[in-house]
Design an enzyme around this catalytic site. Structure first.
Site, PDB file in Angstrom:
ATOM      1  CG  ASP A  36      -1.509   1.302   1.415  1.00  0.00           C
ATOM      2  OD1 ASP A  36      -1.458   1.865   2.586  1.00  0.00           O
ATOM      3  OD2 ASP A  36      -2.282   1.562   0.368  1.00  0.00           O
ATOM      4  CG  HIS A  45       4.418  17.964 -15.727  1.00  0.00           C
ATOM      5  ND1 HIS A  45       4.273  19.063 -15.364  1.00  0.00           N
ATOM      6  CD2 HIS A  45       3.120  17.554 -16.315  1.00  0.00           C
ATOM      7  CE1 HIS A  45       3.012  19.563 -15.252  1.00  0.00           C
ATOM      8  NE2 HIS A  45       2.348  18.386 -15.723  1.00  0.00           N
ATOM      9  CG  ASP A  64      -0.906  20.445 -14.325  1.00  0.00           C
ATOM     10  OD1 ASP A  64      -1.213  21.405 -15.228  1.00  0.00           O
ATOM     11  OD2 ASP A  64      -0.115  19.473 -14.793  1.00  0.00           O
ATOM     12  CD  GLU A  91       3.193  18.605 -19.307  1.00  0.00           C
ATOM     13  OE1 GLU A  91       2.808  19.785 -19.030  1.00  0.00           O
ATOM     14  OE2 GLU A  91       2.248  18.237 -20.147  1.00  0.00           O
ATOM     15  CG  ASP A  95       0.006  15.881 -16.534  1.00  0.00           C
ATOM     16  OD1 ASP A  95       0.415  16.310 -17.567  1.00  0.00           O
ATOM     17  OD2 ASP A  95      -0.136  16.415 -15.648  1.00  0.00           O
ATOM     18  CG  ASP A 141      -2.858   2.448  -2.826  1.00  0.00           C
ATOM     19  OD1 ASP A 141      -3.671   2.861  -2.258  1.00  0.00           O
ATOM     20  OD2 ASP A 141      -1.624   2.733  -2.493  1.00  0.00           O
TER      21      ASP A 141
HETATM   22  N1  DTR Z   1      -1.459  18.752 -20.715  1.00  0.00           N
HETATM   23  C1  DTR Z   1      -1.517  18.610 -19.220  1.00  0.00           C
HETATM   24  C2  DTR Z   1      -2.804  18.351 -18.740  1.00  0.00           C
HETATM   25  C3  DTR Z   1      -3.635  17.481 -19.400  1.00  0.00           C
HETATM   26  C4  DTR Z   1      -4.676  17.625 -20.417  1.00  0.00           C
HETATM   27  N2  DTR Z   1      -5.182  16.644 -20.860  1.00  0.00           N
HETATM   28  C5  DTR Z   1      -4.258  15.714 -20.638  1.00  0.00           C
HETATM   29  C6  DTR Z   1      -4.359  14.459 -20.898  1.00  0.00           C
HETATM   30  C7  DTR Z   1      -3.701  13.413 -20.402  1.00  0.00           C
HETATM   31  C8  DTR Z   1      -2.765  13.797 -19.492  1.00  0.00           C
HETATM   32  C9  DTR Z   1      -2.534  15.105 -19.156  1.00  0.00           C
HETATM   33  C10 DTR Z   1      -3.598  16.109 -19.620  1.00  0.00           C
HETATM   34  C11 DTR Z   1      -0.909  19.695 -18.335  1.00  0.00           C
HETATM   35  O1  DTR Z   1      -1.471  20.754 -18.432  1.00  0.00           O
HETATM   36  O2  DTR Z   1       0.187  19.366 -17.742  1.00  0.00           O
HETATM   37 ZN    ZN Z   2      -0.555  21.744 -16.882  1.00  0.00          ZN
HETATM   38 ZN    ZN Z   3       0.444  18.384 -16.079  1.00  0.00          ZN
HETATM   39 CA    CA Z   4      -3.115   3.867   0.037  1.00  0.00          CA
END
Ligand code: DTR
Ligand code: ZN
Ligand code: ZN
Ligand code: CA
Length: 453
Positions: free
Chosen positions: A58, A140, A152, A186, A215, A321
């Site tokens: 876990d 990222h 993010d 990224e 991400d 997980d």
């Molecule tokens: N581009 C990524 C966020 C993001 C938008 N659509 C997707 C699909 C799959 C993974 C990530 C993303 C960012 O803003 O970092």
């Molecule tokens: Zn982003």
């Molecule tokens: Zn992102």
């Molecule tokens: Ca957990």
């Protein structure tokens, strides 16, 4: 931390249960003070897992969130962000690298230039495994310049970091070679991951058995999306979520949207998880996953409000997980020569506030004789004010072993390994962790329960 626990004769159990009607449990035989030693809950092959592979441990949510707290502090101390070319990004890299170096990884900082500023990819190799079969997991680490970037992509970065640390704690010996990565820039167009793939010699690139990308995996109004790229990686994730009773959907926001894209373009099998960004959750999705229909999965996407308050704990826990499950499963490794077998249940069980006891169970089979005198009981509970909680281990015949009394303990979460003398209990059967919240206001849930024989 470990505690030696004495058996609570059933009459006392009854007396204690009656006493639980009040706020404070009577003092059951107190856990005798054991020397406080860290007992790593090491994943072990349990009979339910095919020979040669090991069950992932876990990943403690509290540990993942502690990394997010650090990343938030770094952003706050560095102009409010962790963006490429800003001090907050390099400080984030230094934090992650220090944890990995301390855990025995071989780390490499790969520099590149973008928009006139120096960028960094952090690569961490776990020593061992077949160098001709390299399994990668990455996220990222940079944010946009408008905020701290906790969902993010602190969420992905922290989950990948904590999974790597779990590999180290478990002494995991995968058949394949494991490599973890944190990408720079990224948000400027996948710059760091593109640079890595472009500068990887073709001979090295051909050794990559897969790249998994994480991400945004803790969105506040979460969906559970699985990348529909490599079928084996996709199935591994989907099977995990099916196993915990969570429906998934295919991620459809477009292949080019994150760091798996350059790996996919280079012919490397890719996969990953995503909980959604600015798109709106439909009514059908809200029916399936909860949350709010008609609202973005993450209303703070690329905004200053993407802070530690912008995380859904359940989504972050489940995806962490799932990440560990995929690393363990797809690297087909085993752990150090097992000192025992672990039986684990990572399904979340909500604990009613000041209410009835709930249980999480594991079924042990295929063993002979009784349980050991030093049965290890792994407990992972996410709960504010843990003093509300009374925790017992119930043997298959119903005998209760008190693990934790309620009390005036205002700290959060219970992540402990208890040692129980269960030598009078038959090993095979259904063991249960019983948890009751005997105080008002604070709430939480059982995140994981394990037994190691
Ligand atoms: N581009 C990524 C966020 C993001 C938008 N659509 C997707 C699909 C799959 C993974 C990530 C993303 C960012 O803003 O970092
Ligand atoms: Zn982003
Ligand atoms: Zn992102
Ligand atoms: Ca957990």
């Amino acid at each position: 931390m470990t505690h030696s626990v004495s058996r609570m004769p059933r009459r006392t159990a009854a007396a204690t249960v009656l006493a639980l009607a009040g706020l404070l449990a009577t003092a059951a035989p107190a856990a005798t003070a054991a020397p406080v030693t860290a007992v790593p809950t090491t994943a072990r092959t349990s009979p339910a897992t095919p020979a040669g592979t090991a069950a992932a441990p876990d990943v403690p949510l509290a540990n993942v969130k502690a990394h997010l707290t650090q990343l938030q502090s770094i952003a706050t101390a560095n102009g409010g962000n962790r963006a490429h070319g800003r001090p907050g990004y390099k400080a984030s890299v230094d934090y992650v690298k220090a944890k990995l170096d301390a855990a025995g990884f071989t780390t490499t900082l790969q520099q590149f230039t973008s928009s006139g500023a120096t960028g960094y990819n952090l690569i961490a190799d776990w020593p061992g495994g077949d160098p001709n079969q390299v399994l990668m997991a990455g996220a990222h680490l940079d944010s946009v310049s408008s905020g701290a970037g906790i969902n993010d992509n602190g969420s992905g970065s922290a989950a990948v970091l904590e999974t790597a640390l779990a590999v180290s704690r478990a002494g995991f010996k995968p058949a394949k070679h494991l490599r973890f990565a944190w990408w720079g820039a990224e948000e400027l167009g996948l710059v760091g991951s593109k640079y890595y793939v472009a500068n990887l010699p073709a001979t090295e690139r051909s050794k990559l058995s897969g790249y998994m990308n994480f991400d945004m995996i803790g969105s506040p109004n979460p969906g559970y999306f699985v990348y529909d790229d490599d079928p084996t990686i996709e199935k591994t994730f989907k099977d995990y979520f099916t196993g915990i009773g969570v429906a998934t959907e295919i991620e459809t926001e477009g292949d080019g949207r994150s760091d798996h894209a350059p790996f996919k373009s280079a012919g490397v099998p890719v996969g990953g998880l995503f909980t959604g960004a600015s798109r709106t959750k439909t009514a059908a999705q809200a029916q399936k996953w909860g949350g709010t229909a008609g609202q973005s999965f993450d209303r703070c996407y690329h905004s200053s409000c993407d802070t530690t308050a912008n995380i859904n704990d359940t989504a972050l826990d489940r995806n962490s997980d799932a990440l560990a499950h995929a690393v363990w499963t797809l690297s087909a490794g085993t752990t150090e020569p097992p000192t025992g077998d672990t039986y684990q249940n990572t399904a979340d069980v909500a604990i009613p506030d000041n209410g009835a006891a709930v249980t999480s169970s594991v079924t042990v089979s295929g063993r002979t004789g009784n349980a050991p005198a030093a049965l290890k009981v792994g407990v992972d509970i996410v709960h504010t004010w843990r003093g509300d909680l009374v925790i017992d281990l119930l043997a298959p015949d119903g005998t209760a072993y008190r693990l934790k009394n309620s009390g005036n303990d205002s700290a959060d979460n219970v992540q402990e390994t208890y040692t129980v003398d269960a030598s009078s209990e038959v090993a095979n059967g259904t063991w249960r962790l019983r948890v009751q919240d005997v105080g008002p206001y604070d709430t939480g849930y059982i995140s994981a329960f394990s037994l190691t024989f």
